[in-house]
Design a protein around this motif. Structure first.
Motif, PDB file in Angstrom:
ATOM      1  N   VAL A  46       0.852  -1.192   0.000  1.00  0.00           N
ATOM      2  CA  VAL A  46       0.000   0.000   0.000  1.00  0.00           C
ATOM      3  C   VAL A  46       0.882   1.234   0.000  1.00  0.00           C
ATOM      4  CG1 VAL A  46      -0.174  -0.015   2.525  1.00  0.00           C
ATOM      5  CG2 VAL A  46      -1.921   1.159   1.179  1.00  0.00           C
ATOM      6  N   VAL A  47       0.411   2.289  -0.674  1.00  0.00           N
ATOM      7  CA  VAL A  47       1.141   3.549  -0.651  1.00  0.00           C
ATOM      8  C   VAL A  47       0.136   4.691  -0.464  1.00  0.00           C
ATOM      9  CG1 VAL A  47       1.132   3.900  -3.163  1.00  0.00           C
ATOM     10  CG2 VAL A  47       2.908   4.947  -1.792  1.00  0.00           C
ATOM     11  N   PRO A  48       0.436   5.598   0.481  1.00  0.00           N
ATOM     12  CA  PRO A  48      -0.407   6.785   0.633  1.00  0.00           C
ATOM     13  C   PRO A  48       0.077   7.894  -0.309  1.00  0.00           C
ATOM     14  CG  PRO A  48       1.166   6.670   2.431  1.00  0.00           C
ATOM     15  CD  PRO A  48       1.422   5.480   1.558  1.00  0.00           C
ATOM     16  N   LEU A  49      -0.883   8.571  -0.933  1.00  0.00           N
ATOM     17  CA  LEU A  49      -0.572   9.648  -1.868  1.00  0.00           C
ATOM     18  C   LEU A  49      -1.388  10.870  -1.478  1.00  0.00           C
ATOM     19  CD1 LEU A  49      -0.833   7.514  -5.128  1.00  0.00           C
ATOM     20  CD2 LEU A  49       1.266   8.146  -3.916  1.00  0.00           C
ATOM     21  N   TYR A  50      -0.702  11.936  -1.048  1.00  0.00           N
ATOM     22  CA  TYR A  50      -1.402  13.121  -0.574  1.00  0.00           C
ATOM     23  C   TYR A  50      -0.519  14.345  -0.767  1.00  0.00           C
ATOM     24  CZ  TYR A  50       1.521  11.756   3.342  1.00  0.00           C
ATOM     25  OH  TYR A  50       2.598  11.372   4.115  1.00  0.00           O
TER      26      TYR A  50
END
Length: 177
Positions: A46-50
């Protein structure tokens, strides 16, 4: 979501198969961290993108390969525009706190992102309220949507007492304490 991903082999290694849209970076980090913990003994990534974080680091994380993308509509839209984020293999889209995303003005971003998930098989929408805009999004992008309502609308908890105190503006902090 994790169960679905684990029982369905990835058609292309490292290409995102699920996407979770959230209204704020704090929630993106929190959701990504929870998924990381739940998927600890699996091969799922999983990767968070913000926004507010270096985009080059996020781009490198995407290029390393990921199964689940968690992000804010603004950053996901930016990455889509740059051609870095490819959503062709996304099968499940989750709109978490959809009402908040619409309140924050992300309607066009959400529509753009959903239009760019051509192979989406399911869309999950979570919202504390169901205003007309949310219903429109659900009708446009969901196949045979159904609503699950928990609790009664506009009802308070029976074990909470409400009190009202009138005060002058300059005394408000003292009164609150």
């Amino acid at each position: 979501l994790l169960h679905r991903l684990l029982k369905t082999p990835a058609p292309k290694k490292g290409v995102p198969r699920a996407m979770i849209l959230v209204p704020a970076r704090e929630l993106a980090m929190q959701v990504a961290e929870a998924i990381h913990k739940y998927a600890k003994k699996t091969t799922l990534t999983v990767v968070p993108l913000y926004g507010g974080a270096p985009m080059d680091q996020q781009i490198r994380a995407l290029r390393r390969g990921v199964d689940i993308v968690v992000g804010t509509p603004g950053r996901l839209g930016d990455l889509l525009d740059r051609g870095v984020l490819v959503l062709n293999e996304i099968k499940t889209v989750v709109l978490d706190e959809a009402d908040e995303m619409l309140n924050m003005g992300f309607k066009d971003d959400i529509e753009f992102i959903l239009k760019n998930t051509p192979n989406r098989q399911s869309t999950w929408l979570f919202s504390a309220t169901m205003p007309a805009e949310i219903r429109q999004v659900s009708k446009r992008y969901m196949d045979k949507p159904f609503e699950i309502t928990i609790g009664k609308a506009n009802s308070g908890s029976a074990n909470i007492d409400h009190h009202y105190y009138a005060t002058q503006h300059h005394n408000r902090y003292e009164v609150l304490k």
